[in-house]
Design a protein around this motif. Sequence first.
Motif, PDB file in Angstrom:
ATOM      1  N   GLN A 182      -4.829 -55.862  17.066  1.00  0.00           N
ATOM      2  CA  GLN A 182      -4.076 -56.872  16.366  1.00  0.00           C
ATOM      3  C   GLN A 182      -3.795 -56.406  14.782  1.00  0.00           C
ATOM      4  OE1 GLN A 182      -3.277 -60.073  17.595  1.00  0.00           O
ATOM      5  NE2 GLN A 182      -3.878 -59.021  19.521  1.00  0.00           N
ATOM      6  N   ALA A 183      -2.482 -56.351  14.364  1.00  0.00           N
ATOM      7  CA  ALA A 183      -2.038 -56.315  13.061  1.00  0.00           C
ATOM      8  C   ALA A 183      -1.286 -57.467  12.506  1.00  0.00           C
ATOM      9  CB  ALA A 183      -1.234 -55.063  13.137  1.00  0.00           C
ATOM     10  N   LEU A 184      -1.647 -57.548  11.000  1.00  0.00           N
ATOM     11  CA  LEU A 184      -0.578 -58.449  10.178  1.00  0.00           C
ATOM     12  C   LEU A 184       0.609 -57.734   9.848  1.00  0.00           C
ATOM     13  CD1 LEU A 184      -1.247 -61.219   8.656  1.00  0.00           C
ATOM     14  CD2 LEU A 184      -1.622 -59.844   6.671  1.00  0.00           C
ATOM     15  N   THR A 185       1.767 -58.426  10.417  1.00  0.00           N
ATOM     16  CA  THR A 185       3.050 -57.892  10.337  1.00  0.00           C
ATOM     17  C   THR A 185       4.046 -58.968   9.590  1.00  0.00           C
ATOM     18  OG1 THR A 185       3.775 -58.942  12.208  1.00  0.00           O
ATOM     19  CG2 THR A 185       2.760 -56.749  12.281  1.00  0.00           C
ATOM     20  N   ILE A 186       4.985 -58.513   8.848  1.00  0.00           N
ATOM     21  CA  ILE A 186       6.008 -59.248   8.143  1.00  0.00           C
ATOM     22  C   ILE A 186       7.389 -58.418   8.565  1.00  0.00           C
ATOM     23  CG2 ILE A 186       4.407 -59.887   6.213  1.00  0.00           C
ATOM     24  CD1 ILE A 186       5.995 -57.950   4.682  1.00  0.00           C
ATOM     25  N   PRO A 187       8.421 -59.572   8.533  1.00  0.00           N
ATOM     26  CA  PRO A 187       9.708 -58.671   8.602  1.00  0.00           C
ATOM     27  C   PRO A 187       9.987 -57.728   7.762  1.00  0.00           C
ATOM     28  CG  PRO A 187       9.878 -61.131   8.794  1.00  0.00           C
ATOM     29  CD  PRO A 187       8.541 -60.753   8.135  1.00  0.00           C
ATOM     30  N   ASN A 188      10.833 -56.746   8.153  1.00  0.00           N
ATOM     31  CA  ASN A 188      11.416 -55.871   7.172  1.00  0.00           C
ATOM     32  C   ASN A 188      12.076 -56.438   6.023  1.00  0.00           C
ATOM     33  OD1 ASN A 188      10.018 -53.874   8.400  1.00  0.00           O
ATOM     34  ND2 ASN A 188      11.747 -52.797   9.218  1.00  0.00           N
ATOM     35  N   SER A 189      12.795 -57.542   6.182  1.00  0.00           N
ATOM     36  CA  SER A 189      13.549 -57.659   5.098  1.00  0.00           C
ATOM     37  C   SER A 189      12.949 -58.743   4.049  1.00  0.00           C
ATOM     38  CB  SER A 189      14.433 -59.094   5.816  1.00  0.00           C
ATOM     39  OG  SER A 189      13.830 -60.333   6.441  1.00  0.00           O
ATOM     40  N   ALA A 190      11.621 -58.734   4.312  1.00  0.00           N
ATOM     41  CA  ALA A 190      10.780 -59.262   3.277  1.00  0.00           C
ATOM     42  C   ALA A 190      10.386 -58.362   2.144  1.00  0.00           C
ATOM     43  CB  ALA A 190       9.473 -60.108   3.701  1.00  0.00           C
ATOM     44  N   LEU A 191      10.219 -56.980   2.582  1.00  0.00           N
ATOM     45  CA  LEU A 191       9.891 -55.726   2.002  1.00  0.00           C
ATOM     46  C   LEU A 191      10.908 -55.476   0.966  1.00  0.00           C
ATOM     47  CD1 LEU A 191       7.920 -53.385   4.262  1.00  0.00           C
ATOM     48  CD2 LEU A 191       7.005 -54.709   2.281  1.00  0.00           C
ATOM     49  N   GLU A 205      11.560 -52.290  -2.190  1.00  0.00           N
ATOM     50  CA  GLU A 205      11.036 -51.021  -2.416  1.00  0.00           C
ATOM     51  C   GLU A 205      11.220 -50.495  -3.960  1.00  0.00           C
ATOM     52  OE1 GLU A 205      10.961 -46.081  -1.179  1.00  0.00           O
ATOM     53  OE2 GLU A 205      12.024 -47.498  -0.115  1.00  0.00           O
ATOM     54  N   GLU A 206      10.308 -50.143  -4.687  1.00  0.00           N
ATOM     55  CA  GLU A 206      10.443 -49.517  -6.113  1.00  0.00           C
ATOM     56  C   GLU A 206       9.690 -48.313  -6.100  1.00  0.00           C
ATOM     57  OE1 GLU A 206       9.364 -52.458  -8.821  1.00  0.00           O
ATOM     58  OE2 GLU A 206      11.079 -54.033  -8.003  1.00  0.00           O
ATOM     59  N   GLN A 207      10.552 -47.200  -6.291  1.00  0.00           N
ATOM     60  CA  GLN A 207      10.064 -45.897  -6.400  1.00  0.00           C
ATOM     61  C   GLN A 207       8.643 -45.602  -5.717  1.00  0.00           C
ATOM     62  OE1 GLN A 207       8.576 -46.155 -10.953  1.00  0.00           O
ATOM     63  NE2 GLN A 207      10.811 -45.995 -11.450  1.00  0.00           N
ATOM     64  N   TYR A 266       5.722 -50.690  -2.411  1.00  0.00           N
ATOM     65  CA  TYR A 266       6.373 -51.826  -1.654  1.00  0.00           C
ATOM     66  C   TYR A 266       5.933 -53.178  -2.247  1.00  0.00           C
ATOM     67  CZ  TYR A 266       8.615 -48.598   1.748  1.00  0.00           C
ATOM     68  OH  TYR A 266       9.174 -47.604   2.321  1.00  0.00           O
ATOM     69  N   PHE A 267       6.811 -54.057  -2.274  1.00  0.00           N
ATOM     70  CA  PHE A 267       6.591 -55.472  -2.769  1.00  0.00           C
ATOM     71  C   PHE A 267       7.019 -56.520  -1.956  1.00  0.00           C
ATOM     72  CE2 PHE A 267       6.580 -52.464  -6.240  1.00  0.00           C
ATOM     73  CZ  PHE A 267       5.527 -52.864  -7.134  1.00  0.00           C
ATOM     74  N   VAL A 268       6.490 -57.484  -1.909  1.00  0.00           N
ATOM     75  CA  VAL A 268       6.954 -58.844  -1.378  1.00  0.00           C
ATOM     76  C   VAL A 268       6.835 -60.302  -2.457  1.00  0.00           C
ATOM     77  CG1 VAL A 268       6.200 -58.318   0.865  1.00  0.00           C
ATOM     78  CG2 VAL A 268       4.519 -59.653  -0.659  1.00  0.00           C
ATOM     79  N   PHE A 293       7.669 -68.086  -7.298  1.00  0.00           N
ATOM     80  CA  PHE A 293       7.120 -67.136  -6.445  1.00  0.00           C
ATOM     81  C   PHE A 293       6.483 -65.909  -7.058  1.00  0.00           C
ATOM     82  CE2 PHE A 293      10.994 -69.233  -4.600  1.00  0.00           C
ATOM     83  CZ  PHE A 293      10.553 -69.397  -3.466  1.00  0.00           C
ATOM     84  N   GLU A 294       5.621 -65.227  -6.616  1.00  0.00           N
ATOM     85  CA  GLU A 294       4.767 -64.134  -7.336  1.00  0.00           C
ATOM     86  C   GLU A 294       5.129 -62.892  -6.632  1.00  0.00           C
ATOM     87  OE1 GLU A 294       0.225 -62.664  -7.547  1.00  0.00           O
ATOM     88  OE2 GLU A 294       0.479 -64.348  -6.761  1.00  0.00           O
ATOM     89  N   LYS A 295       5.444 -61.814  -7.425  1.00  0.00           N
ATOM     90  CA  LYS A 295       5.805 -60.771  -6.896  1.00  0.00           C
ATOM     91  C   LYS A 295       4.412 -59.812  -6.718  1.00  0.00           C
ATOM     92  CE  LYS A 295       8.114 -56.221  -8.255  1.00  0.00           C
ATOM     93  NZ  LYS A 295       9.132 -55.698  -9.196  1.00  0.00           N
ATOM     94  N   ARG A 296       4.215 -59.342  -5.670  1.00  0.00           N
ATOM     95  CA  ARG A 296       2.860 -58.734  -5.253  1.00  0.00           C
ATOM     96  C   ARG A 296       3.219 -57.470  -4.491  1.00  0.00           C
ATOM     97  NH1 ARG A 296      -1.136 -62.381  -1.834  1.00  0.00           N
ATOM     98  NH2 ARG A 296      -0.753 -63.785  -3.762  1.00  0.00           N
ATOM     99  N   GLU A 297       2.389 -56.579  -4.994  1.00  0.00           N
ATOM    100  CA  GLU A 297       2.338 -55.241  -4.247  1.00  0.00           C
ATOM    101  C   GLU A 297       1.677 -55.156  -2.940  1.00  0.00           C
ATOM    102  OE1 GLU A 297       1.508 -50.248  -5.122  1.00  0.00           O
ATOM    103  OE2 GLU A 297       1.121 -52.053  -6.798  1.00  0.00           O
ATOM    104  N   VAL A 298       2.182 -54.391  -1.771  1.00  0.00           N
ATOM    105  CA  VAL A 298       1.364 -54.406  -0.522  1.00  0.00           C
ATOM    106  C   VAL A 298       1.275 -52.853  -0.059  1.00  0.00           C
ATOM    107  CG1 VAL A 298       1.867 -56.811  -0.099  1.00  0.00           C
ATOM    108  CG2 VAL A 298       3.399 -55.191   0.865  1.00  0.00           C
ATOM    109  N   LYS A 299       0.298 -52.809   0.768  1.00  0.00           N
ATOM    110  CA  LYS A 299       0.244 -51.494   1.142  1.00  0.00           C
ATOM    111  C   LYS A 299       0.632 -51.625   2.863  1.00  0.00           C
ATOM    112  CE  LYS A 299      -3.130 -47.761   2.041  1.00  0.00           C
ATOM    113  NZ  LYS A 299      -4.275 -47.340   2.180  1.00  0.00           N
ATOM    114  N   THR A 300       1.529 -50.769   3.089  1.00  0.00           N
ATOM    115  CA  THR A 300       2.175 -51.014   4.353  1.00  0.00           C
ATOM    116  C   THR A 300       1.616 -49.866   5.301  1.00  0.00           C
ATOM    117  OG1 THR A 300       3.995 -49.476   3.746  1.00  0.00           O
ATOM    118  CG2 THR A 300       4.196 -51.745   3.498  1.00  0.00           C
ATOM    119  N   GLY A 301       1.622 -50.058   6.672  1.00  0.00           N
ATOM    120  CA  GLY A 301       1.435 -49.241   7.618  1.00  0.00           C
ATOM    121  C   GLY A 301       2.623 -48.824   8.496  1.00  0.00           C
ATOM    122  N   ALA A 302       2.512 -48.955   9.882  1.00  0.00           N
ATOM    123  CA  ALA A 302       3.946 -48.533  10.629  1.00  0.00           C
ATOM    124  C   ALA A 302       4.742 -49.548  10.599  1.00  0.00           C
ATOM    125  CB  ALA A 302       3.487 -48.228  12.044  1.00  0.00           C
TER     126      ALA A 302
END
Length: 501
Positions: free
Chosen positions: A422-431, A433-435, A438-440, A449-458
Amino acid sequence: MKIKIFLFAVLAIFLASCNTNHNHEIEEPHHDEVKIQLTAYSNEFELFAEADPFTVGQSSEILSHFSHLPSFKALESGSMTIRLIVNGKETRQTLEKPTRKGIYKFELKPETSGKGQLVFDIVTEKGNFQLTVPEVEVFADDHDAIHAGEDIVVSSTNATVFTKEQSWKIDFATAHPKTEPFGQVIRTTARVESAQGDETLISAKTNGIVKLSANNILEGKPVSNGQVLFSISGSELANNNSATRFSEAQNNYEKAKADYERLAELAKDKIVSEKELLNAKNQFENAKVIYDNLNKNFNPSGQNVASTMTGYVKQVFVQNGQYVEAGQPIVIISQNKTLLLRTEVQRKFAPILGTINSANIHTLHDNQTYSLEELNGKMVSVGRNTNSDNYLIPLSLQIDNKGTFVPGGFVELFLKTLTNAQALTIPNSALLEEQGNYFVFVQITPELFEKREVKTGATDGLKTEILQGLSQDERLVTTGAILVKLAQATGTLDAESGHNH
């Protein structure tokens, strides 16, 4: 002049903050200075309301924003009844239409204190709906209401304001992350080809000069089954003249027929032997076969060649007036309905190729992504070995051409494998990218809305695995995140788009 204005503005802000700080203990805030935010969701609607704290015997204004789900567009019509239910006592108000587009402005005077709920009864052309806000508290006096309201005021530090009026004007949506099976993804590139049976190659059946039809057989032009595409004429050739061969075959046929019929009459009187009759019959039948074949495909002006399917001209191999030989390709007709995606993957993926159960296809020219199921696709073949010329393993998928796929082009392919993980997933449209980071934008309220950095997987081309920075119970912007980012960058709002509290 600009410097002076800037200094005055800074000074005004500083004085206002000082005033606020030192007067806080002396003056109580007014009732209308403190607002509470109410948020609720149903399958059909999103509610975001800003209200005065509820106090017994005092009127509280509830500015309510209603959005359709899943479109997140404003509710433009319909009657609305609000009911405040506390300790079995109910206070209600009905509005027959919105105060403004998407906004209903209510005013209630609670009759008793305690915890209760706000119920919204919505009547539209599509039916009757209900939305409930639980845990609404009514206070006995104004002092308690104000302090309780201050305690639950949402902090806007490190957050971006994006009003409902702004989101209603664009493609916008929010959603919770999903916890779902998410296996290993093989990312590769595939070539788009026409599937077998989806196109046909039409060749010349004789030698001669090609004469394309008057309809101008051009690549991309639609053709119908049985439509004459071109003719091949050999009447102007000194050698291998098809017209001469047709006349010769016709003469041989007519002579053999006459000879056979004559001998058949003589055979009745036993004038000719049975052997002579059989030879004449054999010559007649052979001549008839040759003549019938030429007569079926030729006329005095040449051979007419027609399309054997309805489709479009994919490729033309010859020019008008060009000499061709029998068997030479002339034109390809394609239906462009069923396509093959051919790709190759590294040998290290060989152990998991058997677990591939789906794929996502990303078109590079228009930046669209489709699921294999959406295109009625399937896995056709998986290579079992490599060779000395190519150390990659071939794979083929078949899809219906429901998108804008062009045979001969390339697509990006995300091959998805079966898994129990099982994995936590979000749509690519929510991501965003800055340098390389990745942020949401995580929703605090439907307007904050709060801008927050996330660590992405596959990623599988549609969804991305989130390893860190987000929890399943948080709601984030899934469509329109880039515009929220722009609002944050400008730091200003359209004065006409905001709403009055």
